[in-house]
Scaffold this active site. Structure first.
Site, PDB file in Angstrom:
ATOM      1  CD  GLU A   1       3.001  -3.585 -17.839  1.00 30.32           C
ATOM      2  OE1 GLU A   1       1.893  -3.133 -18.197  1.00 30.32           O
ATOM      3  OE2 GLU A   1       3.953  -2.860 -17.475  1.00 30.32           O
TER       4      GLU A   1
ATOM      5  CG  ASP B   1     -12.331   0.936  14.558  1.00 35.80           C
ATOM      6  OD1 ASP B   1     -12.144   1.712  15.503  1.00 35.80           O
ATOM      7  OD2 ASP B   1     -11.643  -0.075  14.345  1.00 35.80           O
TER       8      ASP B   1
END
Length: 245
Positions: free
Chosen positions: A118, A170
């Site tokens: 969780e 890039d």
């Protein structure tokens, strides 16, 4: 050499990723050392449990602080003066981007904490220098996100890609999306390589690539242009692109 430690409950998930392609070559070149650690081994519980029910009730289990704190203590006590970042991989963290990858690539030691179940006991967050999210969605655990971040960082280390040009152009490295690429054959199913790329005129090729980078960014990620410092020439090209579109 950069050192990367990954704290996880599922170390087997990393074997394939870290032993293939660029990440494998980076380790062989001694550009980086990657160590994956199961923090369950630091649990002082006789059953080696690392999670418990949340105070106040609720669904799911929460990771307890003790095993992770002890694991980080062990890793940091060996070299207290090292320049390091402790990264909590978490959907509530700051949005990851190329600028962050470049920042992390300058560090000597990165420690990744991969959550599961969780969530984390809130006190675990005090360990972190950074909380990072790779997007506005939730994964089963932090392992896949850690792999993404590590890959993006390691490829920036000196010597990993051979030439700095391999990543300097890039997408996002320049602030814009990267220009299109072409290779052989010159024509494929009626689609031709732009003539300028076959011209041998490097000045024109550079200009074409810069314009196409602007065009692609305008069409796909116009939000990036809002914070990109356009030159006078680029501003003129951008206005032409907008008018043509």
């Amino acid at each position: 050499m950069m050192k990367i430690d990954v704290l996880t409950l599922f170390p087997e998930m990393f074997h394939g990723v870290f032993n293939e392609s660029i990440l494998k070559k980076a380790q062989e070149k001694d550009a980086v050392s990657i160590n994956v650690i199961n923090f369950r081994s630091f649990s002082k519980n006789k059953h080696q449990t690392v999670d418990d029910y949340p105070y106040g009730g609720g669904a799911g289990m929460v990771l307890t602080p003790q095993p992770i704190y002890d694991a980080v203590d062990t890793l940091t006590q060996k070299s207290p003066a090292t320049r390091r970042r402790i990264i909590l991989v978490c959907p509530q963290g700051e949005q990851y981007n190329q600028e962050k990858a470049q920042q992390l690539s300058k560090e000597e030691h990165l420690i990744f904490i991969c959550g599961h179940y969780e969530g984390y006991d809130e006190r675990i967050r005090y360990l972190a220098t950074d909380e990072i999210s790779i997007g506005d969605f939730v994964l089963t655990g932090g392992e896949l996100a850690a792999m993404v971040i590590i890959d993006s960082v390691v490829r920036l280390l000196p010597g990993v890609l051979g030439k700095a040009e391999s990543y300097q152009q890039d997408s996002f490295s320049t602030g814009l999306l990267e220009h299109p690429h072409y290779t052989r054959p010159r024509e494929f199913r009626g689609m031709k390589v732009p003539d300028v790329l076959l011209s041998g005129n490097h000045q024109k090729i550079t200009e074409w690539r810069e314009k196409e980078s602007l065009r692609r960014t305008l069409l796909r990620r116009p939000d990036l242009l809002e914070k990109f410092p356009l030159s006078e020439r680029q501003q003129k090209w951008l206005e032409e692109l907008k008018n043509n579109n």
